[in-house]
Design a protein around this motif. Structure first.
Motif, short mmCIF file in Angstrom:
data_model
loop_
_atom_site.label_atom_id
_atom_site.label_comp_id
_atom_site.label_asym_id
_atom_site.label_seq_id
_atom_site.Cartn_x
_atom_site.Cartn_y
_atom_site.Cartn_z
N ILE A 90 -41.45 -0.65 27.81
CA ILE A 90 -43.58 -0.61 26.89
C ILE A 90 -43.49 -1.78 27.25
O ILE A 90 -43.22 -2.46 26.04
N LEU A 91 -44.90 -2.32 27.66
CA LEU A 91 -44.84 -4.05 27.41
C LEU A 91 -46.52 -3.41 25.93
O LEU A 91 -46.53 -3.22 26.01
N SER A 92 -46.38 -5.00 25.02
CA SER A 92 -47.51 -4.45 24.18
C SER A 92 -48.60 -4.41 24.38
O SER A 92 -49.62 -3.82 23.22
N SER A 93 -48.88 -5.37 25.08
CA SER A 93 -50.13 -5.07 26.37
C SER A 93 -51.17 -4.03 26.02
O SER A 93 -52.24 -3.39 26.59
N MET A 94 -50.27 -2.61 26.90
CA MET A 94 -49.82 -1.78 27.05
C MET A 94 -51.11 -0.62 26.19
O MET A 94 -51.56 0.27 26.56
#
Length: 347
Positions: free
Chosen positions: A162-166
């Motif tokens: 999971i990327l923080s920008s998601m």
């Protein structure tokens, strides 16, 4: 004899290393970027137990777990260990993609990679390298576009985090993104990027609406808001795809005797017309008052052919999937996806 064989093999390796040095260098750069991310991820359980991590973002992480379970249990997406880790970008972009097209034909430049096949784009974890690639393509006469990417699939080779920008996305956008990427890990046909991206878009959008409807209800703000955004998005897609057909028709009139000045003038006049008429698109929101939606480009920075081939890659087969799903499979999605997985060889 053995020594001669070893020397011959060494010679072959040296020749291959020289011949494929650019590809090897690119592969090494990508491996470093991917490893840097994987090395700095945290297990989701650890993030959720972190008292300093905002509760609002924890809720988004938990929502991703729900979306993933729904995709596997209700849609037939293959189970995986994706999205069980978290990577904090600290507000920084993480990946850039370079797209290129011929100058007077909507034909994308393609790159060939071992195992995964042909791609109509090239990704970079370093902005400087992406800029360098773009500049080199421009010098070769291509129209180019540099896009910042918010997610990607490693097709099961690694555990996608999971990327923080998601976590900045709305519930509908997040569900669409996660299901899109999980679809790549379920079915990815070698050397057919257009098919892969169109399928993932179709499944992502269908799955997102079904998830929102199941979780919140068909009349919920989340479901209706997602439908509102899709309504305009589909009209915009149709408009741009009509534009690609107009550009194809224009370029077909060019011949070797057509002066460069004339080619350029007609090309940019048509692109300007396509962009300006975006403002005539009308939608009737399912909820609330109509809100003007315009996608304007700077007149000095109009989209070029690379923008339009991107739409062909991602969107022009949407009706094909929808029609096949509704007519041949009577809107039974699990049967449809099972058919696709059986019919098309996947990596």
């Amino acid at each position: 004899m053995v020594r001669k064989i070893l020397l011959a093999l060494l010679g072959v390796c040296i020749v291959l290393g020289i011949w494929y040095r650019d590809l090897i260098g690119y592969g090494w750069m990508q491996a470093k970027g991917q490893f840097r991310i994987l090395w700095n991820t945290r297990p989701v359980e650890e993030v959720l137990a972190d008292a300093s991590f905002p509760d609002s973002l924890k809720q988004k992480i938990e929502l991703i777990q729900e979306i993933k379970r729904y995709a596997v249990d209700s849609l037939g997406i293959n189970p995986s260990k994706n999205y069980t880790t978290f990577y904090d970008q600290h507000g920084q972009p993480i990946l850039w993609v370079v797209v290129a097209s011929e100058k007077y034909r909507l034909v994308a430049k393609e790159w060939e990679f071992p195992v995964i096949g042909t791609f109509a784009y090239k990704g970079f974890f370093e902005r400087d390298r992406a800029n360098q690639e773009q500049d080199e393509l421009k010098q070769l006469g291509y129209d180019t576009r540099l896009n910042e990417v918010s997610a990607w699939s490693t097709l099961g080779f690694f555990r996608d985090p999971i990327l923080s920008s998601m976590l900045k996305r709305s519930e509908g956008q997040l569900a669409e993104l996660i299901i899109h990427e999980l679809t790549h890990g379920t079915l990815f046909v070698k050397d057919n990027l257009e098919y892969n991206e169109n399928l993932a878009d179709f499944v992502g959008e269908y799955g997102a609406l079904k998830f929102l409807t199941q979780k919140y209800g068909a009349s919920s703000p989340a479901a209706l808001g997602y439908l509102d955004s899709k309504q305009y998005g589909e009209k915009y897609d149709e408009h741009i795809l009509r534009g690609t057909r107009k550009l194809d028709s224009l370029y077909a009139t060019y011949n070797p005797q057509t002066p460069e000045r004339v080619r350029e003038e007609k090309k940019w006049q048509l692109i300007d017309q396509i962009v300006e008429t975006v403002d005539t698109l009308e939608t009737k929101p399912l909820t609330g008052s109509p809100v003007p939606k315009k996608r304007r480009f700077n007149p000095q920075n109009l989209p070029n052919n690379a923008y339009f081939v991107g739409y062909k890659t991602y969107r022009q087969q949407q009706n094909r999937f929808r029609r096949e799903f509704e007519e041949k499979f009577k809107s039974n999605f699990s049967q449809y996806l099972a058919y696709l997985k059986k019919t098309y060889p996947s990596l």
